[in-house]
Every structure is written in structure tokens, then in C-alpha cells.
Design a protein around this motif. Structure first.
Motif, PDB file in Angstrom:
ATOM      1  N   ALA A 159      -4.833   5.137  -0.099  1.00 44.18           N
ATOM      2  CA  ALA A 159      -4.053   3.881   0.341  1.00 44.18           C
ATOM      3  C   ALA A 159      -2.829   3.927   1.058  1.00 44.18           C
ATOM      4  O   ALA A 159      -3.149   2.541   1.304  1.00 44.18           O
ATOM      5  N   TRP A 160      -2.671   5.653   1.537  1.00 46.30           N
ATOM      6  CA  TRP A 160      -1.645   4.979   3.086  1.00 46.30           C
ATOM      7  C   TRP A 160      -3.168   5.040   3.680  1.00 46.30           C
ATOM      8  O   TRP A 160      -2.490   3.518   4.500  1.00 46.30           O
TER       9      TRP A 160
ATOM     10  N   GLY B 142      -4.068   0.785   3.779  1.00 45.10           N
ATOM     11  CA  GLY B 142      -3.037   0.399   4.149  1.00 45.10           C
ATOM     12  C   GLY B 142      -2.258   0.349   5.710  1.00 45.10           C
ATOM     13  O   GLY B 142      -1.845  -1.139   6.293  1.00 45.10           O
TER      14      GLY B 142
ATOM     15  N   HIS C  63       1.058  -1.192  -0.001  1.00 49.64           N
ATOM     16  CA  HIS C  63       0.076  -0.134   0.312  1.00 49.64           C
ATOM     17  C   HIS C  63       0.718   1.569  -0.484  1.00 49.64           C
ATOM     18  O   HIS C  63       0.591   2.264  -0.883  1.00 49.64           O
TER      19      HIS C  63
END
Length: 159
Positions: A53-54, A57, A27
């Protein structure tokens, strides 16, 4: 028997912990790539894609690390996990199975194989440590059939 199930729980903890690190790294790479190349999917702002995404993840990695800690605790104590921990580990197994199916559709066989090995170890840990059964109460209980049945007399009919 104890040594074997402790080993399975320890291996499951290591496998799930490695999966947490791997998911976090994948990620992170996705977030950095989305930022540097200004990727946009379906008109979504690249900053939103990067933040998603951060965040996704980090959430997945944190959940898997919690599961790894729970499995490590089971291995160290050699006792079955409690209700909450058992439910969390069941969800962990479902996540591994679902991710294995998705990655099998998108990638080669190696990645899903690792996920399914972790899934197998989690499920094996849950079956080797059955849930604790509450002790049976001592003495007669209500509804055990200890009371005498009440005899009902048939109504007398006139002759």
C-alpha cells in the motif's frame, strides 16, 4: 484563445495535483489500517500488504505529481508538450479514466466525477495544444516527380 487554453492547462495541473495528494492519502490510510488491524488478504502477511500500500500509493502519487508539473509547464510556457511529455499525459488520462471506472463500481458518484473531470481537463489540454508539425523541406525532393520518365521502346518485331 491563448488565455483559454492556458487556463485549461492550469486547471488540469491543479486537478491532477489534488488527485496525487488524494491518492497518496488514501494509500497512507490503507497502509496504516492494514498495519494496526493486522489485515491479511488471502493469507498474505500484513507487513507485505502494508508495504504494498505504501509503495503503490507513493508510485501513483509521484506519477501524478510529475503529470501535474508537466501540465503546469504547458500552462506557463503556452507551448505544446514534447513527445515524451505528451505520451506521459496520455497515460495520465488513461489512468484517470480507468480509476474513474473502478471507483464508480465501488463507491458513490462523487469520487469518479472528480476523476473524470481531471481526465477531461487532461484530454482538453492535449487537444488544445496540438503536436508541433515539422516544417516542410524547401526545394525539390527525391520522389517528387521531378525526373523525366524513361521512355521504353517496344521491341521491334520481324516483318
Amino acid at each position: 484563445m491563448e488565455r483559454g487554453r492556458r487556463g485549461v492547462a492550469a486547471c488540469a495541473a491543479v486537478a491532477v495535483g489534488c488527485g496525487a495528494v488524494g491518492a497518496g492519502l488514501v494509500h497512507a490510510v490503507l497502509a496504516v489500517t492494514a498495519d494496526r488491524q493486522h489485515l491479511s488478504v488471502g493469507g498474505i502477511d500484513p507487513g507485505v500488504l502494508e508495504a504494498g500500500a505504501w509503495g503503490g500509493g507513493a508510485a501513483l502519487a509521484a506519477f501524478l505529481l510529475v503529470c501535474a508539473v508537466l501540465l503546469g509547464r504547458v500552462a506557463l510556457r503556452d507551448r505544446a508538450p514534447g513527445r515524451g511529455a505528451r505520451r506521459t499525459l496520455v497515460v495520465c488520462g488513461v489512468v484517470h479514466c480507468a480509476l474513474g471506472a473502478v471507483t464508480l463500481a465501488l463507491t458513490d458518484v462523487v469520487v469518479p466525477l472528480g476523476l473524470l473531470v481531471a481526465f477531461t481537463l487532461v484530454v482538453l489540454t492535449l487537444t488544445l495544444y496540438p503536436p508541433a508539425v515539422a516544417p516542410a523541406p524547401s526545394g525539390p525532393q527525391v520522389g517528387d516527380g521531378d525526373a523525366e520518365p524513361v521512355a521504353q521502346e517496344a521491341p521491334e518485331q520481324g516483318q
